[in-house]
Design a protein around this motif. Structure first.
Motif, PDB file in Angstrom:
ATOM      1  N   GLU A 119     -26.249  19.818  41.297  1.00 15.86           N
ATOM      2  CA  GLU A 119     -27.275  20.652  41.920  1.00 15.86           C
ATOM      3  C   GLU A 119     -27.092  20.630  43.429  1.00 15.86           C
ATOM      4  N   PHE A 120     -27.329  21.774  44.051  1.00 21.08           N
ATOM      5  CA  PHE A 120     -27.205  21.925  45.498  1.00 21.08           C
ATOM      6  C   PHE A 120     -28.586  22.319  46.023  1.00 21.08           C
ATOM      7  N   LEU A 121     -29.238  21.402  46.746  1.00 12.63           N
ATOM      8  CA  LEU A 121     -30.624  21.583  47.174  1.00 12.63           C
ATOM      9  C   LEU A 121     -30.720  21.529  48.692  1.00 12.63           C
ATOM     10  N   ASP A 122     -31.518  22.417  49.276  1.00  9.54           N
ATOM     11  CA  ASP A 122     -31.731  22.385  50.721  1.00  9.54           C
ATOM     12  C   ASP A 122     -32.465  21.107  51.088  1.00  9.54           C
ATOM     13  N   VAL A 161     -26.691  17.101  47.460  1.00  9.25           N
ATOM     14  CA  VAL A 161     -25.849  17.373  46.297  1.00  9.25           C
ATOM     15  C   VAL A 161     -26.163  16.276  45.279  1.00  9.25           C
ATOM     16  N   ARG A 162     -26.700  16.694  44.149  1.00  3.72           N
ATOM     17  CA  ARG A 162     -27.116  15.761  43.097  1.00  3.72           C
ATOM     18  C   ARG A 162     -26.192  15.955  41.897  1.00  3.72           C
ATOM     19  N   ALA A 163     -25.491  14.905  41.508  1.00  2.00           N
ATOM     20  CA  ALA A 163     -24.585  14.961  40.356  1.00  2.00           C
ATOM     21  C   ALA A 163     -25.137  14.071  39.243  1.00  2.00           C
ATOM     22  N   ILE A 164     -25.141  14.601  38.034  1.00  2.00           N
ATOM     23  CA  ILE A 164     -25.593  13.868  36.846  1.00  2.00           C
ATOM     24  C   ILE A 164     -24.489  13.974  35.811  1.00  2.00           C
TER      25      ILE A 164
END
Length: 183
Positions: free
Chosen positions: A114-117, A126-129
Motif C-alpha cells: 500500500e502507498f499512503l500519503d 509504504v506498507r508491505a504485508i
C-alpha cells in the motif's frame, strides 16, 4: 465479562484468524512492515508495479518475468536452492495498492503493498504485508531463519533498500567493489 480486543494492526496481531484474513491467502505466516519514503506515492507505485524493477533491490530475486498485465513468473533464492511460482494480481489501484496471490509453484504466498500519503514532510508510507506457507513447514521456516533467507527478515532489508534507492538513487552497501586480485 467483556471480551478483550487486540488493537494492533492485523498483520502483527496475536490472533491468527485476523492474520490469515489480512494476508488474504490463508497462508501460515503473516508479516507486515511500513516505511516512510520521501517520494510521491504515484512515483513509488509506478516503480514497484513494473515487477522487473524489484530484482534491483530485493536481494533474493533471481528473476521476475511478466506473463501478461496481471500475471508474472517469479524465481527466488531460498535456503536450499531456487523456488518458482506464478503470481497473479488480485487488486490494483494505481498510486494506492498492489495485491497478489500465487497461483501455483513451490511457495504458496499472497500479499499487498500500500502507498499512503504521510503527513507533510514525511513523504509516502509504504506498507508491505506478506503471507506465505514455508516449504517444509516449521522446519523449513527455522532453516530459512537461521540462514537469513526467511521472508520476514529479507522483506525488512528489501524495504530498507527500496527506501534508499528511491530517496538517493543508489543502495548503500558495505561490500567492497570487485577489484582485481593481486598475486
Amino acid at each position: 465479562m467483556s471480551e478483550l480486543h487486540d488493537d494492533a494492526p492485523t498483520y502483527v496481531s496475536k490472533d491468527s484468524e485476523l492474520q490469515r484474513h489480512e494476508g488474504k491467502g490463508g497462508e501460515g505466516t503473516v508479516w507486515g512492515r511500513t516505511v516512510s519514503i520521501l517520494r510521491p506515492r504515484d512515483e513509488l507505485y509506478a516503480y514497484w508495479r513494473d515487477f522487473r524493477n524489484l530484482a534491483g533491490f530485493m536481494e533474493n530475486i533471481v528473476s521476475i518475468e511478466p506473463l501478461d498485465d496481471r500475471r508474472s513468473h517469479w524465481k527466488v533464492k531460498g535456503p536450499n536452492g531456487e523456488y518458482e511460482w506464478t503470481s497473479a494480481i488480485t487488486e490494483d489501484r494505481p498510486g494506492e495498492v498492489i495485491a497478489w496471490q500465487s497461483e501455483d509453484g513451490d511457495v504458496r504466498n499472497s500479499g499487498r503493498v500500500e502507498f499512503l500519503d504521510g503527513p507533510p514532510g514525511h513523504g509516502t508510507f509504504v506498507r508491505a504485508i506478506l503471507a506465505y506457507d514455508p516449504p517444509m513447514g516449521f522446519i523449513g521456516k527455522a532453516v530459512a531463519k537461521v540462514m537469513q533467507k526467511e521472508p520476514q527478515i529479507q522483506s525488512t532489508r528489501d524495504l530498507r533498500r527500496f527506501k534508499q534507492l528511491m530517496e538517493t538513487g543508489e543502495i548503500a552497501t558495505t561490500s567492497p567493489p570487485n577489484r582485481p586480485s593481486i598475486s
